[in-house]
Design a protein around this motif. Structure first.
Motif, PDB file in Angstrom:
ATOM      1  N   LEU A   3      87.550  27.880  53.986  1.00  9.42           N
ATOM      2  CA  LEU A   3      86.715  27.603  52.828  1.00  9.42           C
ATOM      3  C   LEU A   3      85.485  28.512  52.817  1.00  9.42           C
ATOM      4  O   LEU A   3      85.112  29.046  51.774  1.00  9.42           O
ATOM      5  N   ALA A   4      84.873  28.719  53.973  1.00 10.33           N
ATOM      6  CA  ALA A   4      83.687  29.571  54.069  1.00 10.33           C
ATOM      7  C   ALA A   4      84.003  30.999  53.658  1.00 10.33           C
ATOM      8  O   ALA A   4      83.181  31.668  53.017  1.00 10.33           O
ATOM      9  N   ASP A   5      85.197  31.492  53.986  1.00 12.17           N
ATOM     10  CA  ASP A   5      85.593  32.837  53.555  1.00 12.17           C
ATOM     11  C   ASP A   5      85.652  32.925  52.037  1.00 12.17           C
ATOM     12  O   ASP A   5      85.188  33.899  51.443  1.00 12.17           O
ATOM     13  N   ARG A   6      86.217  31.902  51.386  1.00 11.68           N
ATOM     14  CA  ARG A   6      86.327  31.908  49.919  1.00 11.68           C
ATOM     15  C   ARG A   6      84.945  31.804  49.291  1.00 11.68           C
ATOM     16  O   ARG A   6      84.648  32.489  48.309  1.00 11.68           O
ATOM     17  N   VAL A   7      84.092  30.964  49.850  1.00 14.87           N
ATOM     18  CA  VAL A   7      82.734  30.819  49.338  1.00 14.87           C
ATOM     19  C   VAL A   7      81.966  32.128  49.506  1.00 14.87           C
ATOM     20  O   VAL A   7      81.209  32.539  48.629  1.00 14.87           O
ATOM     21  N   ASN A   8      82.203  32.819  50.618  1.00 11.92           N
ATOM     22  CA  ASN A   8      81.530  34.092  50.870  1.00 11.92           C
ATOM     23  C   ASN A   8      81.917  35.145  49.841  1.00 11.92           C
ATOM     24  O   ASN A   8      81.092  35.983  49.454  1.00 11.92           O
ATOM     25  N   VAL A   9      83.144  35.122  49.371  1.00 12.64           N
ATOM     26  CA  VAL A   9      83.573  36.055  48.324  1.00 12.64           C
ATOM     27  C   VAL A   9      82.764  35.812  47.053  1.00 12.64           C
ATOM     28  O   VAL A   9      82.248  36.750  46.436  1.00 12.64           O
ATOM     29  N   VAL A  10      82.628  34.542  46.662  1.00 11.89           N
ATOM     30  CA  VAL A  10      81.857  34.205  45.462  1.00 11.89           C
ATOM     31  C   VAL A  10      80.392  34.593  45.666  1.00 11.89           C
ATOM     32  O   VAL A  10      79.758  35.141  44.750  1.00 11.89           O
ATOM     33  N   GLU A  11      79.854  34.323  46.859  1.00  8.57           N
ATOM     34  CA  GLU A  11      78.472  34.718  47.154  1.00  8.57           C
ATOM     35  C   GLU A  11      78.292  36.228  47.017  1.00  8.57           C
ATOM     36  O   GLU A  11      77.267  36.695  46.510  1.00  8.57           O
ATOM     37  N   GLY A  12      79.274  37.002  47.443  1.00 11.43           N
ATOM     38  CA  GLY A  12      79.199  38.450  47.333  1.00 11.43           C
ATOM     39  C   GLY A  12      79.189  38.919  45.890  1.00 11.43           C
ATOM     40  O   GLY A  12      78.440  39.839  45.525  1.00 11.43           O
ATOM     41  N   ILE A  13      80.002  38.279  45.048  1.00 13.41           N
ATOM     42  CA  ILE A  13      80.034  38.635  43.622  1.00 13.41           C
ATOM     43  C   ILE A  13      78.705  38.297  42.967  1.00 13.41           C
ATOM     44  O   ILE A  13      78.139  39.101  42.216  1.00 13.41           O
ATOM     45  N   VAL A  14      78.172  37.113  43.264  1.00 12.62           N
ATOM     46  CA  VAL A  14      76.871  36.715  42.718  1.00 12.62           C
ATOM     47  C   VAL A  14      75.789  37.669  43.197  1.00 12.62           C
ATOM     48  O   VAL A  14      74.919  38.091  42.413  1.00 12.62           O
ATOM     49  N   ASP A  15      75.839  38.043  44.482  1.00 13.01           N
ATOM     50  CA  ASP A  15      74.857  38.974  45.031  1.00 13.01           C
ATOM     51  C   ASP A  15      74.928  40.335  44.339  1.00 13.01           C
ATOM     52  O   ASP A  15      73.900  40.963  44.073  1.00 13.01           O
ATOM     53  N   ASP A  16      76.138  40.788  44.018  1.00 15.68           N
ATOM     54  CA  ASP A  16      76.287  42.044  43.283  1.00 15.68           C
ATOM     55  C   ASP A  16      75.595  41.966  41.930  1.00 15.68           C
ATOM     56  O   ASP A  16      74.863  42.878  41.531  1.00 15.68           O
ATOM     57  N   PHE A  17      75.807  40.864  41.200  1.00  9.29           N
ATOM     58  CA  PHE A  17      75.175  40.705  39.892  1.00  9.29           C
ATOM     59  C   PHE A  17      73.651  40.644  40.018  1.00  9.29           C
ATOM     60  O   PHE A  17      72.929  41.215  39.205  1.00  9.29           O
ATOM     61  N   ILE A  18      73.164  39.948  41.043  1.00  8.78           N
ATOM     62  CA  ILE A  18      71.710  39.850  41.251  1.00  8.78           C
ATOM     63  C   ILE A  18      71.110  41.222  41.509  1.00  8.78           C
ATOM     64  O   ILE A  18      70.008  41.535  41.053  1.00  8.78           O
ATOM     65  N   ASN A  19      71.821  42.072  42.240  1.00  8.60           N
ATOM     66  CA  ASN A  19      71.327  43.409  42.553  1.00  8.60           C
ATOM     67  C   ASN A  19      71.632  44.423  41.450  1.00  8.60           C
ATOM     68  O   ASN A  19      71.450  45.626  41.638  1.00  8.60           O
ATOM     69  N   GLY A  20      72.116  43.957  40.294  1.00  6.18           N
ATOM     70  CA  GLY A  20      72.352  44.834  39.159  1.00  6.18           C
ATOM     71  C   GLY A  20      73.637  45.632  39.227  1.00  6.18           C
ATOM     72  O   GLY A  20      73.793  46.612  38.522  1.00  6.18           O
ATOM     73  N   LYS A  21      74.559  45.224  40.049  1.00 10.77           N
ATOM     74  CA  LYS A  21      75.827  45.935  40.164  1.00 10.77           C
ATOM     75  C   LYS A  21      76.926  45.045  39.609  1.00 10.77           C
ATOM     76  O   LYS A  21      77.035  43.873  39.970  1.00 10.77           O
ATOM     77  N   VAL A  22      77.749  45.607  38.736  1.00  6.56           N
ATOM     78  CA  VAL A  22      78.888  44.857  38.208  1.00  6.56           C
ATOM     79  C   VAL A  22      80.080  45.158  39.113  1.00  6.56           C
ATOM     80  O   VAL A  22      80.513  46.305  39.210  1.00  6.56           O
ATOM     81  N   PRO A  23      80.595  44.138  39.800  1.00  9.37           N
ATOM     82  CA  PRO A  23      81.714  44.400  40.712  1.00  9.37           C
ATOM     83  C   PRO A  23      82.991  44.729  39.948  1.00  9.37           C
ATOM     84  O   PRO A  23      83.266  44.157  38.908  1.00  9.37           O
TER      85      PRO A  23
END
Length: 160
Positions: free
Chosen positions: A99-119
């Motif tokens: 579950l933590a691996d799946r949550v980490n993927v979502v966290e990474g996508i959100v982090d990309d958007f926060i940093n102005g990068k569209v994944p």
């Protein structure tokens, strides 16, 4: 029903590995009893611990060398800390780590958007290569996801 003692000597093949001199791996492995001596090497120098390192509760200490690329953080880190409270032979350890691996993927996508990068999720998931080498499998996955999404949409629409 009566509980009778079993004479194991009557079972064909029973205890075949009881005699260490009758080892079925003998031609492949020459026994020198070196493996019985235990550790005969010096433990490597302990890597400095300057980040949080999660380790099994079955180990008394941290391994000499460990990865430092992604220390636990955010919600996925909290889930990982929870998982490491349990033994490695427990679902309470492995299921939260999945579950933590799946949550980490979502966290990474959100982090990309926060940093102005569209994944570019399609490229990161390897769909171009899958289209080239496994087109049938990709179309099958897309059909399944489409069917599940349609059913979910219709069920949610029906409730409203």
């Amino acid at each position: 029903m009566e509980n009778k003692p079993v004479d194991y000597n009557l079972i064909k093949g029973w205890g075949i590995d009881a005699d260490p001199k009758n080892d079925p791996t003998y031609p492949m492995k020459h026994r020198t009893n070196e493996e019985q001596k235990g550790y005969t090497w010096d433990r490597p120098t302990q890597q400095p611990i300057n980040i949080e390192v999660l380790h099994s509760n079955e180990r008394p200490n941290v391994t000499a060398v460990f990865g430092t690329s992604t220390p636990p953080s955010g919600l996925s880190g909290m889930i990982r800390r929870y998982a490491f409270q349990y033994s490695e032979n427990s679902y309470g350890h492995w299921l939260p780590l999945l579950l933590a691996d799946r949550v980490n993927v979502v966290e990474g996508i959100v982090d990309d958007f926060i940093n102005g990068k569209v994944p570019n999720i399609l490229a990161e998931k390897g769909y171009k290569a899958e289209w080239k080498h496994n087109r049938t499998g990709l179309l099958q996955k897309a059909a399944i996801v489409g069917a599940i999404s349609t059913v979910a949409f219709l069920l949610l629409r029906k409730k409203n």
